[in-house]
Scaffold this motif. Structure first.
Motif: not given
Length: 246
Positions: A192-221
């Motif tokens: 629900e979070f990873l697929t959201s395109q919403r502006d969350h009011g702040k840029l979210i920096v998170h972990g928990h869901s492994p990725v092969p390299h840092p994953d930068i989106h407009h609303n989360r990293i």
């Protein structure tokens, strides 16, 4: 364990830190004390090269399980916390360990997600010469678990906000005010979070869901690069509107 060093990069982004402030965000460690120590050394070298008035390390949770040295990881982080160098967030794996510390009924759920390695790091392994009850294993772990580590767990925060950034272990439930977020979502949410395109009011920096390299989106990293499997523990340095991967 050898670390596959990621290439350093610097890019401007829309969010910003407060003036004269640098934030170092570190992804999921999962018992990899060697990678944690290397990362702290890189942070300290970076501060020597680029002094700044205010800096803080923000650890995104999941310090235990899967990797071999959970106890050593908490030893290091507890010291950083006491020294005022770090903010440590709660991850879902700390939650699982705490549940077992409170009640042996939670052992099986913890073991399924890497708890056996954490038990071993505290010198507690299930006895193979005879059947051992969950209650006995629970007692042995509680006896081996240092008081300083209990205090460390009590200091873990569900989230941390600074400037235009919000730091959290797993993410947030989109559309819900921060003060109304449930801890279960902050520690466990994924799709629900990873697929959201919403502006969350702040840029979210998170972990928990492994990725092969840092994953930068407009609303989360996402900076969980699967340290215990890849040998890469990601450290994100934020200053002004720039980001740098150490």
């Amino acid at each position: 364990m050898m670390r596959a060093r990621s290439a350093a990069s610097s890019n401007p982004i829309a969010a910003s830190t407060p003036p004269d402030t640098r934030l170092y965000a570190i992804g999921d460690i999962h018992g990899c004390a060697d990678l944690l120590i290397e990362t702290i050394e890189r942070i300290e070298r970076d501060l020597e090269r680029r002094p700044i008035r205010s800096s803080v390390e923000i650890y995104l949770g999941d310090y235990v399980d899967r990797g071999p040295d959970a106890k050593a990881v908490i030893d290091v982080l507890a010291a950083r916390l006491v020294e005022g160098r770090a903010v440590c967030l709660r991850g879902n794996h700390e939650d699982l360990m705490e549940r077992f510390l409170r009640d042996p009924i939670h052992l099986e759920a913890w073991l399924q997600l890497g708890g056996l390695q954490t038990l071993a790091s505290y010198g507690v392994t299930p006895r193979t010469d005879r059947v051992e009850s969950d209650k006995t294993l629970h007692r042995r772990f509680c006896e081996a678990f240092p008081r300083a580590h209990e205090l460390f767990l009590q200091c873990l925060k569900p989230w941390c906000a600074c400037g235009d950034y919000l730091f959290v272990h797993a993410g947030i439930r989109p559309g819900i005010p921060l003060e109304a977020q449930k801890l279960g979502d902050l520690l466990w949410i994924r799709d629900e979070f990873l697929t959201s395109q919403r502006d969350h009011g702040k840029l979210i920096v998170h972990g928990h869901s492994p990725v092969p390299h840092p994953d930068i989106h407009h609303n989360r990293i996402n900076i969980d690069t699967g340290a215990c499997w890849t040998g890469t523990l990601t450290c994100l340095a934020l200053e002004g509107t720039s980001i740098l991967f150490l």
